[in-house]
Design an enzyme around this catalytic site. Structure first.
Site, PDB file in Angstrom:
ATOM      1  N   GLU A 229      -9.539 -10.688  -7.473  1.00 66.12           N
ATOM      2  CA  GLU A 229      -8.702  -9.651  -7.338  1.00 66.12           C
ATOM      3  C   GLU A 229      -7.321  -9.618  -8.379  1.00 66.12           C
ATOM      4  O   GLU A 229      -6.884  -8.656  -8.982  1.00 66.12           O
ATOM      5  CB  GLU A 229      -8.010  -9.478  -5.879  1.00 66.12           C
ATOM      6  CG  GLU A 229      -9.378  -9.080  -4.883  1.00 66.12           C
ATOM      7  CD  GLU A 229      -8.788  -9.013  -3.628  1.00 66.12           C
ATOM      8  OE1 GLU A 229      -7.861  -9.489  -3.302  1.00 66.12           O
ATOM      9  OE2 GLU A 229      -9.770  -8.742  -2.650  1.00 66.12           O
TER      10      GLU A 229
ATOM     11  N   LYS B 233       0.774  -1.306   0.085  1.00 66.88           N
ATOM     12  CA  LYS B 233      -0.082   0.158   0.125  1.00 66.88           C
ATOM     13  C   LYS B 233       0.672   1.258  -0.058  1.00 66.88           C
ATOM     14  O   LYS B 233       2.213   1.269   0.277  1.00 66.88           O
ATOM     15  CB  LYS B 233      -0.882   0.230   1.275  1.00 66.88           C
ATOM     16  CG  LYS B 233      -1.976  -1.209   1.210  1.00 66.88           C
ATOM     17  CD  LYS B 233      -2.872  -0.911   2.406  1.00 66.88           C
ATOM     18  CE  LYS B 233      -4.133  -2.174   2.527  1.00 66.88           C
ATOM     19  NZ  LYS B 233      -5.140  -1.889   3.412  1.00 66.88           N
TER      20      LYS B 233
ATOM     21  N   TYR C 104     -12.796  -2.166  -3.767  1.00 67.11           N
ATOM     22  CA  TYR C 104     -12.919  -2.179  -2.459  1.00 67.11           C
ATOM     23  C   TYR C 104     -14.731  -2.270  -2.366  1.00 67.11           C
ATOM     24  O   TYR C 104     -14.911  -1.720  -1.267  1.00 67.11           O
ATOM     25  CB  TYR C 104     -12.420  -0.970  -1.518  1.00 67.11           C
ATOM     26  CG  TYR C 104     -11.053  -1.453  -1.110  1.00 67.11           C
ATOM     27  CD1 TYR C 104     -11.002  -2.491  -0.349  1.00 67.11           C
ATOM     28  CD2 TYR C 104     -10.088  -0.390  -0.921  1.00 67.11           C
ATOM     29  CE1 TYR C 104      -9.629  -2.830   0.520  1.00 67.11           C
ATOM     30  CE2 TYR C 104      -8.997  -0.761  -0.302  1.00 67.11           C
ATOM     31  CZ  TYR C 104      -8.700  -1.806   0.244  1.00 67.11           C
ATOM     32  OH  TYR C 104      -7.246  -2.205   1.044  1.00 67.11           O
TER      33      TYR C 104
ATOM     34  N   HIS D  46      -2.234  -5.370   1.588  1.00 60.49           N
ATOM     35  CA  HIS D  46      -3.347  -6.265   1.380  1.00 60.49           C
ATOM     36  C   HIS D  46      -3.121  -7.385   1.033  1.00 60.49           C
ATOM     37  O   HIS D  46      -2.380  -7.937   0.339  1.00 60.49           O
ATOM     38  CB  HIS D  46      -4.135  -5.272   0.259  1.00 60.49           C
ATOM     39  CG  HIS D  46      -5.207  -6.106  -0.298  1.00 60.49           C
ATOM     40  ND1 HIS D  46      -6.582  -6.165   0.571  1.00 60.49           N
ATOM     41  CD2 HIS D  46      -5.503  -6.979  -1.324  1.00 60.49           C
ATOM     42  CE1 HIS D  46      -7.408  -7.039  -0.331  1.00 60.49           C
ATOM     43  NE2 HIS D  46      -6.865  -7.533  -1.232  1.00 60.49           N
TER      44      HIS D  46
ATOM     45  N   ASN E  34      -1.911   0.397   7.074  1.00 61.50           N
ATOM     46  CA  ASN E  34      -1.350  -1.073   7.400  1.00 61.50           C
ATOM     47  C   ASN E  34      -0.749  -1.643   6.420  1.00 61.50           C
ATOM     48  O   ASN E  34      -0.421  -3.174   6.339  1.00 61.50           O
ATOM     49  CB  ASN E  34      -2.400  -1.942   7.868  1.00 61.50           C
ATOM     50  CG  ASN E  34      -3.506  -2.133   6.751  1.00 61.50           C
ATOM     51  OD1 ASN E  34      -3.435  -1.995   5.599  1.00 61.50           O
ATOM     52  ND2 ASN E  34      -4.873  -2.862   7.468  1.00 61.50           N
TER      53      ASN E  34
HETATM   54  P1  IDP Z   1      -7.995  -6.625   5.691  1.00 53.28           P
HETATM   55  O1  IDP Z   1      -7.249  -5.619   4.863  1.00 53.28           O
HETATM   56  O2  IDP Z   1      -7.072  -7.240   6.808  1.00 53.28           O
HETATM   57  O3  IDP Z   1      -8.815  -7.605   4.851  1.00 53.28           O
HETATM   58  P2  IDP Z   1     -10.486  -5.387   5.726  1.00 53.28           P
HETATM   59  O4  IDP Z   1     -11.890  -5.737   6.977  1.00 53.28           O
HETATM   60  O5  IDP Z   1     -11.040  -6.175   4.529  1.00 53.28           O
HETATM   61  O6  IDP Z   1      -9.422  -5.918   6.176  1.00 53.28           O
HETATM   62  O7  IDP Z   1     -10.585  -3.842   5.479  1.00 53.28           O
HETATM   63  C1  IDP Z   1      -9.965  -3.380   4.192  1.00 53.28           C
HETATM   64  C2  IDP Z   1      -8.998  -2.541   4.750  1.00 53.28           C
HETATM   65  O8  IDP Z   1      -9.898  -1.219   5.118  1.00 53.28           O
HETATM   66  C3  IDP Z   1      -8.158  -2.300   5.906  1.00 53.28           C
HETATM   67  O9  IDP Z   1      -6.953  -3.190   5.389  1.00 53.28           O
HETATM   68  C4  IDP Z   1      -7.829  -1.308   6.461  1.00 53.28           C
HETATM   69  O10 IDP Z   1      -6.937  -0.404   5.562  1.00 53.28           O
HETATM   70  C5  IDP Z   1      -9.130  -0.792   6.231  1.00 53.28           C
HETATM   71  N1  IDP Z   1     -10.112  -0.834   7.309  1.00 53.28           N
HETATM   72  C6  IDP Z   1     -10.676  -1.601   7.995  1.00 53.28           C
HETATM   73  N2  IDP Z   1     -11.458  -1.490   9.003  1.00 53.28           N
HETATM   74  C7  IDP Z   1     -11.115   0.059   9.250  1.00 53.28           C
HETATM   75  C8  IDP Z   1     -11.514   0.771  10.424  1.00 53.28           C
HETATM   76  O11 IDP Z   1     -12.386   0.379  11.168  1.00 53.28           O
HETATM   77  N3  IDP Z   1     -11.151   2.032  10.163  1.00 53.28           N
HETATM   78  C9  IDP Z   1     -10.500   2.297   9.250  1.00 53.28           C
HETATM   79  N4  IDP Z   1      -9.896   1.740   8.060  1.00 53.28           N
HETATM   80  C10 IDP Z   1     -10.437   0.316   8.214  1.00 53.28           C
HETATM   81 MG    MG Z   2     -10.095  -7.760   3.310  1.00 49.61          MG
END
Ligand code: IDP
Ligand code: MG
Length: 136
Positions: free
Chosen positions: A129, A12, A52, A118, A115
């Site tokens: 994807e 990312k 997304y 992905h 983070n």
């Molecule tokens: P993942 O990346 O671990 O699969 P997902 O639930 O699919 O997590 O969420 C996609 C992305 O959305 C996450 O990697 C994160 O960057 C962002 N995200 C998820 N939950 C939150 C939140 O509560 N606040 C802000 N960003 C979030």
């Molecule tokens: Mg996810």
């Protein structure tokens, strides 16, 4: 039973910006993933929204799509035995503060939105994807 799988990984913008591409690729190689395809791109916001789409009802959807399209990213097809689950384990929890020691998000992640990586969450989504980025 062995099952050779492919999964989609994204480095990312926060990690690309901090010059972590090579370090993260090394982590994948060290963990026996083969990087089959790789490209550095920058998404338009509309493309991030499409990628997304599953999160479109979430309160963080707009920020998430703005963020993913805010700078260059590296998209990769990773191959290994059980690649989908193995990559999720290597990445660690979505929130870096909750990710286990040794995981990519623990090592490199800044916050729940920044983070660093992905990874596809199922074999079906991995196919979708991979097609999204590499269908020619
Ligand atoms: P993942 O990346 O671990 O699969 P997902 O639930 O699919 O997590 O969420 C996609 C992305 O959305 C996450 O990697 C994160 O960057 C962002 N995200 C998820 N939950 C939150 C939140 O509560 N606040 C802000 N960003 C979030
Ligand atoms: Mg996810």
């Amino acid at each position: 039973m062995s099952s050779l799988e492919q999964t989609l990984s994204i480095i990312k913008p926060d990690a690309v910006e901090r010059n972590l591409i090579e370090e993260i690729k090394q982590e994948f190689k060290k963990n026996n993933f083969t990087i089959l395809k790789e490209k550095k791109i920058k998404l338009e916001k509309q493309e991030a929204e499409k990628f997304y789409k599953v999160h479109q009802t979430k309160p963080f959807y707009n920020d998430l799509c703005s963020y993913l399209s805010s700078g260059p990213i590296v998209v990769m097809v990773l191959e290994s035995e059980n690649a989908v689950l193995k990559n999720r384990e290597l990445m660690g929890a979505t929130d870096p503060t909750k990710a286990e020691e040794g995981t990519l998000r623990k090592k490199f992640g800044i916050s729940i939105d920044k983070n660093s990586v992905h990874g596809s969450d199922s074999l079906e989504n991995a196919r979708i994807e991979i097609d999204f980025f590499f269908k020619d």
